[in-house]
Design a protein around this motif. Sequence first.
Motif, PDB file in Angstrom:
ATOM      1  N   ILE A  32       2.823 -10.562  -4.445  1.00 54.46           N
ATOM      2  CA  ILE A  32       3.607 -10.669  -5.667  1.00 54.46           C
ATOM      3  C   ILE A  32       2.766 -11.301  -6.772  1.00 54.46           C
ATOM      4  N   LEU A  33       3.095 -10.932  -8.001  1.00 53.83           N
ATOM      5  CA  LEU A  33       2.428 -11.532  -9.149  1.00 53.83           C
ATOM      6  C   LEU A  33       2.938 -12.951  -9.314  1.00 53.83           C
ATOM      7  N   LYS A  34       2.015 -13.839  -9.620  1.00 53.85           N
ATOM      8  CA  LYS A  34       2.411 -15.237  -9.754  1.00 53.85           C
ATOM      9  C   LYS A  34       3.272 -15.447 -10.999  1.00 53.85           C
ATOM     10  N   SER A  35       3.022 -14.637 -12.035  1.00 53.71           N
ATOM     11  CA  SER A  35       3.706 -14.861 -13.309  1.00 53.71           C
ATOM     12  C   SER A  35       5.192 -14.515 -13.263  1.00 53.71           C
ATOM     13  N   ASN A  36       5.543 -13.497 -12.494  1.00 48.73           N
ATOM     14  CA  ASN A  36       6.948 -13.072 -12.521  1.00 48.73           C
ATOM     15  C   ASN A  36       7.549 -12.758 -11.149  1.00 48.73           C
ATOM     16  N   ASN A  37       6.781 -13.045 -10.108  1.00 48.79           N
ATOM     17  CA  ASN A  37       7.255 -12.811  -8.740  1.00 48.79           C
ATOM     18  C   ASN A  37       7.586 -11.346  -8.426  1.00 48.79           C
ATOM     19  N   LYS A  38       7.053 -10.432  -9.220  1.00 51.42           N
ATOM     20  CA  LYS A  38       7.282  -9.013  -8.926  1.00 51.42           C
ATOM     21  C   LYS A  38       6.326  -8.535  -7.830  1.00 51.42           C
ATOM     22  N   VAL A  39       6.847  -7.718  -6.955  1.00 53.02           N
ATOM     23  CA  VAL A  39       6.009  -7.156  -5.881  1.00 53.02           C
ATOM     24  C   VAL A  39       5.034  -6.145  -6.468  1.00 53.02           C
ATOM     25  N   ILE A  40       3.810  -6.181  -5.983  1.00 53.64           N
ATOM     26  CA  ILE A  40       2.793  -5.246  -6.455  1.00 53.64           C
ATOM     27  C   ILE A  40       2.154  -4.600  -5.217  1.00 53.64           C
ATOM     28  N   ILE A  41       1.900  -3.290  -5.328  1.00 58.38           N
ATOM     29  CA  ILE A  41       1.509  -2.531  -4.134  1.00 58.38           C
ATOM     30  C   ILE A  41       0.003  -2.280  -4.093  1.00 58.38           C
ATOM     31  N   PRO A  42      -0.691  -2.797  -3.081  1.00 59.57           N
ATOM     32  CA  PRO A  42      -2.125  -2.529  -2.961  1.00 59.57           C
ATOM     33  C   PRO A  42      -2.371  -1.166  -2.328  1.00 59.57           C
ATOM     34  N   ILE A  43      -3.415  -0.516  -2.800  1.00 65.36           N
ATOM     35  CA  ILE A  43      -3.826   0.761  -2.207  1.00 65.36           C
ATOM     36  C   ILE A  43      -5.279   0.628  -1.784  1.00 65.36           C
ATOM     37  N   VAL A  44      -5.513   0.731  -0.493  1.00 61.58           N
ATOM     38  CA  VAL A  44      -6.863   0.635   0.055  1.00 61.58           C
ATOM     39  C   VAL A  44      -7.418   2.046   0.198  1.00 61.58           C
ATOM     40  N   THR A  45      -8.593   2.264  -0.400  1.00 67.10           N
ATOM     41  CA  THR A  45      -9.216   3.581  -0.362  1.00 67.10           C
ATOM     42  C   THR A  45     -10.585   3.456   0.298  1.00 67.10           C
ATOM     43  N   ALA A  46     -10.913   4.373   1.163  1.00 65.77           N
ATOM     44  CA  ALA A  46     -12.213   4.312   1.835  1.00 65.77           C
ATOM     45  C   ALA A  46     -12.664   5.708   2.213  1.00 65.77           C
ATOM     46  N   ARG A  47     -13.959   5.828   2.418  1.00 71.02           N
ATOM     47  CA  ARG A  47     -14.507   7.140   2.794  1.00 71.02           C
ATOM     48  C   ARG A  47     -15.776   6.938   3.607  1.00 71.02           C
ATOM     49  N   VAL A  48     -15.959   7.790   4.603  1.00 69.86           N
ATOM     50  CA  VAL A  48     -17.198   7.808   5.366  1.00 69.86           C
ATOM     51  C   VAL A  48     -18.108   8.851   4.728  1.00 69.86           C
ATOM     52  N   ASP A  49     -19.336   8.478   4.422  1.00 74.98           N
ATOM     53  CA  ASP A  49     -20.236   9.380   3.700  1.00 74.98           C
ATOM     54  C   ASP A  49     -21.422   9.861   4.520  1.00 74.98           C
ATOM     55  N   ARG A  50     -21.558   9.349   5.714  1.00 75.20           N
ATOM     56  CA  ARG A  50     -22.672   9.755   6.567  1.00 75.20           C
ATOM     57  C   ARG A  50     -22.322   9.395   7.998  1.00 75.20           C
ATOM     58  N   GLY A  51     -22.749  10.223   8.926  1.00 74.12           N
ATOM     59  CA  GLY A  51     -22.721   9.811  10.324  1.00 74.12           C
ATOM     60  C   GLY A  51     -21.645  10.409  11.205  1.00 74.12           C
ATOM     61  N   PHE A  52     -20.703  11.143  10.631  1.00 71.13           N
ATOM     62  CA  PHE A  52     -19.674  11.750  11.475  1.00 71.13           C
ATOM     63  C   PHE A  52     -19.533  13.231  11.194  1.00 71.13           C
TER      64      PHE A  52
END
Length: 275
Positions: free
Chosen positions: A31-51
Amino acid sequence: MFTKKKTAPRSGEQYKVGPPFSNTHIIRSIILKSNNKVIIPIVTARVDRGFDKINDLWIGYKRNYFTLVASFQFKNQDESLFLKERFKIVDGDSTINITYFTMRLVSLCCEDDLESPLVQHTAKRDRGPQYPPPELPVITSELPGHEIIKSVANIRNDKKIALFNQMFKGEISNYGKLSKDSILRSYPNNQITKVCKYERVQFASSLDCKKTVTTSKHFRLRVELMGVTETGEKLLVAYSHTPSLIIRGRSPSNYKGLKQNVQLPNSKVNSETPA
DNA sequence: TTCGACACATACGT
DNA sequence: GACGTATGTGTCGA
């Protein structure tokens, strides 16, 4: 005759997009400290070599390097949020202040859910040190495309390195006048990571990648977003992972099929079924 | 069988 | 285009 010719170690073709990462799993709300609103994280990743994808299975080789990049963003927000905000994590009934975020890369064995150690090398490989993939203090950023990652591998040219730094790293001092409420003020060093780039990663040589003589264990690579609290405790916030992967060990049987089908005067017949 | 060590080959960046 | 490097994998021997 129709056996695939091996790709040379330094060929650009060694770079290819690997197994896709899952949607972000959220473990604790932010949540944001300023207003206690929930905020959604998005984790992005990619394999670029080896598979490689072979018959719908993702295959890597224990002896070979893989490359992986990861970053995170907040849904419907841009980087400027970090200039003026702080964040809290909801942990049960309480909320905990976050001093900064980190990302880490781990591998998990699908059969027993245990972490299997990863190692990184320098470009010097055997002549340089080995270390586990570092957990990096990270701020939000887009993930650069595959071609970018390919093009920044092994650069030495100063101009290119400067460009790389601009895209992959941030310096707190460069943000000029920060709001007193900016989380950037509590990041540990001046230099922070925007894009986590893990190159020359391997599964530890001690890894046992076989379940039985004939069956492989399966592994998953997981990129985790952590929140570091004021006491230094690290709380898992969210993660994204690959589908299950097969890691081929050093057994010659894992390489035979790739050999060129040439018969030398004195050699035994080597007739593998063409791929 | 597995591993660490060393070796060879070859495309890449400069 | 030459030169030094980085990295897949072949091989030896414990």
